[in-house]
Write a protein that holds these residues in place. Structure first.
Motif, PDB file in Angstrom:
ATOM      1  N   MET A   1       9.007   9.916 -25.969  1.00 25.38           N
ATOM      2  CA  MET A   1       8.187  10.008 -27.167  1.00 25.38           C
ATOM      3  C   MET A   1       6.900   9.234 -26.973  1.00 25.38           C
ATOM      4  N   LYS A   2       5.782   9.903 -27.230  1.00 21.73           N
ATOM      5  CA  LYS A   2       4.478   9.269 -27.131  1.00 21.73           C
ATOM      6  C   LYS A   2       3.661   9.607 -28.373  1.00 21.73           C
ATOM      7  N   LEU A   3       2.835   8.637 -28.761  1.00 23.95           N
ATOM      8  CA  LEU A   3       1.952   8.856 -29.895  1.00 23.95           C
ATOM      9  C   LEU A   3       0.938   9.932 -29.558  1.00 23.95           C
ATOM     10  N   HIS A   4       0.741  10.866 -30.489  1.00 24.05           N
ATOM     11  CA  HIS A   4      -0.163  11.980 -30.271  1.00 24.05           C
ATOM     12  C   HIS A   4      -1.266  11.936 -31.318  1.00 24.05           C
ATOM     13  N   SER A   5      -2.514  11.763 -30.879  1.00 25.53           N
ATOM     14  CA  SER A   5      -3.652  11.774 -31.792  1.00 25.53           C
ATOM     15  C   SER A   5      -4.125  13.208 -31.991  1.00 25.53           C
ATOM     16  N   VAL A   6      -4.417  13.550 -33.223  1.00 31.99           N
ATOM     17  CA  VAL A   6      -4.860  14.899 -33.549  1.00 31.99           C
ATOM     18  C   VAL A   6      -6.216  14.822 -34.247  1.00 31.99           C
ATOM     19  N   PRO A   7      -7.017  15.883 -34.179  1.00 35.39           N
ATOM     20  CA  PRO A   7      -8.306  15.885 -34.879  1.00 35.39           C
ATOM     21  C   PRO A   7      -8.114  15.903 -36.394  1.00 35.39           C
ATOM     22  N   ALA A   8      -9.154  15.490 -37.106  1.00 35.51           N
ATOM     23  CA  ALA A   8      -9.079  15.398 -38.564  1.00 35.51           C
ATOM     24  C   ALA A   8      -8.764  16.745 -39.202  1.00 35.51           C
ATOM     25  N   ALA A   9      -9.261  17.833 -38.608  1.00 38.92           N
ATOM     26  CA  ALA A   9      -9.048  19.159 -39.183  1.00 38.92           C
ATOM     27  C   ALA A   9      -7.575  19.548 -39.206  1.00 38.92           C
ATOM     28  N   THR A  10      -6.756  18.868 -38.413  1.00 38.39           N
ATOM     29  CA  THR A  10      -5.321  19.173 -38.413  1.00 38.39           C
ATOM     30  C   THR A  10      -4.706  18.924 -39.786  1.00 38.39           C
ATOM     31  N   GLY A  11      -5.325  18.027 -40.574  1.00 31.19           N
ATOM     32  CA  GLY A  11      -4.811  17.769 -41.910  1.00 31.19           C
ATOM     33  C   GLY A  11      -4.736  19.025 -42.758  1.00 31.19           C
ATOM     34  N   LEU A  12      -5.732  19.893 -42.640  1.00 29.11           N
ATOM     35  CA  LEU A  12      -5.702  21.150 -43.388  1.00 29.11           C
ATOM     36  C   LEU A  12      -4.635  22.089 -42.836  1.00 29.11           C
ATOM     37  N   GLN A  13      -4.389  22.044 -41.531  1.00 30.89           N
ATOM     38  CA  GLN A  13      -3.322  22.857 -40.950  1.00 30.89           C
ATOM     39  C   GLN A  13      -1.967  22.405 -41.474  1.00 30.89           C
ATOM     40  N   TRP A  14      -1.794  21.099 -41.663  1.00 30.41           N
ATOM     41  CA  TRP A  14      -0.535  20.607 -42.225  1.00 30.41           C
ATOM     42  C   TRP A  14      -0.330  21.129 -43.642  1.00 30.41           C
ATOM     43  N   VAL A  15      -1.409  21.160 -44.419  1.00 32.81           N
ATOM     44  CA  VAL A  15      -1.316  21.711 -45.771  1.00 32.81           C
ATOM     45  C   VAL A  15      -0.905  23.179 -45.714  1.00 32.81           C
ATOM     46  N   ARG A  16      -1.555  23.933 -44.837  1.00 33.53           N
ATOM     47  CA  ARG A  16      -1.266  25.360 -44.732  1.00 33.53           C
ATOM     48  C   ARG A  16       0.153  25.603 -44.236  1.00 33.53           C
ATOM     49  N   LEU A  17       0.601  24.823 -43.250  1.00 33.36           N
ATOM     50  CA  LEU A  17       1.955  24.983 -42.729  1.00 33.36           C
ATOM     51  C   LEU A  17       2.998  24.635 -43.789  1.00 33.36           C
ATOM     52  N   GLY A  18       2.715  23.621 -44.602  1.00 31.50           N
ATOM     53  CA  GLY A  18       3.632  23.281 -45.678  1.00 31.50           C
ATOM     54  C   GLY A  18       3.781  24.409 -46.668  1.00 31.50           C
ATOM     55  N   MET A  19       2.651  25.013 -47.032  1.00 28.89           N
ATOM     56  CA  MET A  19       2.699  26.146 -47.961  1.00 28.89           C
ATOM     57  C   MET A  19       3.462  27.315 -47.353  1.00 28.89           C
ATOM     58  N   ARG A  20       3.150  27.652 -46.103  1.00 30.95           N
ATOM     59  CA  ARG A  20       3.773  28.812 -45.480  1.00 30.95           C
ATOM     60  C   ARG A  20       5.271  28.598 -45.290  1.00 30.95           C
ATOM     61  N   THR A  21       5.666  27.402 -44.895  1.00 25.33           N
ATOM     62  CA  THR A  21       7.088  27.124 -44.705  1.00 25.33           C
ATOM     63  C   THR A  21       7.825  27.154 -46.034  1.00 25.33           C
ATOM     64  N   PHE A  22       7.206  26.617 -47.077  1.00 30.14           N
ATOM     65  CA  PHE A  22       7.823  26.667 -48.402  1.00 30.14           C
ATOM     66  C   PHE A  22       8.037  28.107 -48.846  1.00 30.14           C
ATOM     67  N   LEU A  23       7.045  28.952 -48.617  1.00 33.30           N
ATOM     68  CA  LEU A  23       7.146  30.340 -49.059  1.00 33.30           C
ATOM     69  C   LEU A  23       8.201  31.122 -48.281  1.00 33.30           C
ATOM     70  N   ARG A  24       8.620  30.612 -47.114  1.00 34.56           N
ATOM     71  CA  ARG A  24       9.727  31.248 -46.398  1.00 34.56           C
ATOM     72  C   ARG A  24      11.046  31.048 -47.144  1.00 34.56           C
ATOM     73  N   GLN A  25      11.211  29.867 -47.749  1.00 32.75           N
ATOM     74  CA  GLN A  25      12.447  29.540 -48.465  1.00 32.75           C
ATOM     75  C   GLN A  25      12.094  28.847 -49.783  1.00 32.75           C
ATOM     76  N   PRO A  26      11.410  29.520 -50.698  1.00 30.58           N
ATOM     77  CA  PRO A  26      10.931  28.826 -51.900  1.00 30.58           C
ATOM     78  C   PRO A  26      12.047  28.299 -52.796  1.00 30.58           C
ATOM     79  N   LEU A  27      13.107  29.083 -52.983  1.00 26.62           N
ATOM     80  CA  LEU A  27      14.188  28.639 -53.857  1.00 26.62           C
ATOM     81  C   LEU A  27      14.942  27.461 -53.248  1.00 26.62           C
ATOM     82  N   ALA A  28      15.179  27.521 -51.941  1.00 24.88           N
ATOM     83  CA  ALA A  28      15.902  26.442 -51.277  1.00 24.88           C
ATOM     84  C   ALA A  28      15.101  25.147 -51.303  1.00 24.88           C
TER      85      ALA A  28
END
Length: 269
Positions: A1-28
């Motif tokens: 395990m190593k620390l991984h630095s990501v660009p600031a724009a990745t923050g918006l990708q995290w938001v988008r991934l959270g939305m998309r993953t939620f919509l896969r299983q919204p009720l759960a």
């Protein structure tokens, strides 16, 4: 395990991934988040020890929601038992998670104590019942204890943001997990700031849409009916996205269980 630095724009990708993953299983995902809130709230109602128990179990509950997000990201249906993932990995990790919970509760106690010491608000006047809502909000915002608590909570959240996942999935001891969590948050502070600002924008947009829809369909009564499920769904989306902030902050060739980490389209490499 190593620390991984990501660009600031990745923050918006995290938001988008959270939305998309939620919509896969919204009720759960929304159901698990609802169970999480109900459990913490019921524990807090217990006399004497309720608040301490809710703080003790908060890191474990957060880990359960992250595990549910991981299941949904991999295309599986997260079961209610996912919420107790922290207590299904053997006695050593269970003890470690409880240690994290105890440290979290102690840290919250320190923050609340510091805020109480700095609370210099004047006694409530006899006609306080006649104060307007705007005056009460202004009085609250003028309290130095509120701002001190908010400032101190930032490093506290940095310490515990990744710590439960580091302990559970990578076997990092409790105190070291706090250190590595804070280091990861600092290294990716730009992405986390964009992540938080992104979610603030989403919630503000949602509030505007709900207000317009409520006004068009019948005013306050319709607004109340729409508001509660909308807030539940949005809060569930937010907690779903937290898993991706952990996944992309630590670089590993494989997941702890030996399987390749999930690869979502648009995720940083």
């Amino acid at each position: 395990m190593k620390l991984h630095s990501v660009p600031a724009a990745t923050g918006l990708q995290w938001v988008r991934l959270g939305m998309r993953t939620f919509l896969r299983q919204p009720l759960a995902m929304s159901g698990l988040f609802f169970l999480f809130m109900v459990a913490i709230s019921l524990l807090a109602l217990l006399p004497f020890i309720g608040t301490a128990l809710s703080a003790l179990l908060t890191p474990a509950a957060n880990l359960g929601l992250m595990a549910a997000s991981r299941e949904a990201a991999d295309g599986r249906f997260p079961m209610p038992s996912t919420l107790v993932t922290a207590f299904r990995a053997g006695p050593e990790k269970t003890r470690g998670m409880l240690v994290l919970g105890g440290l979290y509760g102690l840290a919250l106690l320190v923050v609340l104590g510091l805020a109480a010491l700095l609370d210099t608000s004047a006694p409530v006047a006899a006609d306080a019942a006649e104060m307007t809502a705007e005056a009460m909000v202004q009085a609250t915002l003028a309290s130095p204890s509120l701002w001190v608590a908010m400032v101190v909570m930032v490093p506290l959240q940095m310490l515990f943001w990744h710590a439960p996942a580091l302990l559970h999935w990578h076997g990092v001891p409790p105190v070291k997990s706090l250190f590595f969590s804070a280091m990861a948050c600092w290294a990716n502070k730009g992405a986390l700031l964009v992540f938080m600002l992104g979610w603030m924008g989403v919630f503000m947009l949602l509030g505007l849409v709900i207000s317009v829809v409520g006004a068009l369909l019948g005013g306050a009564q319709v607004l109340t009916i729409i508001l509660y499920p909308a807030v539940l769904f949005m809060a569930s989306m937010f907690f779903t996205s937290i898993y991706f902030t952990f996944r992309d902050s630590f670089h590993t060739a494989t997941d702890p269980d030996g399987t390749p980490p999930p690869t979502d389209e648009g995720a940083p490499s």
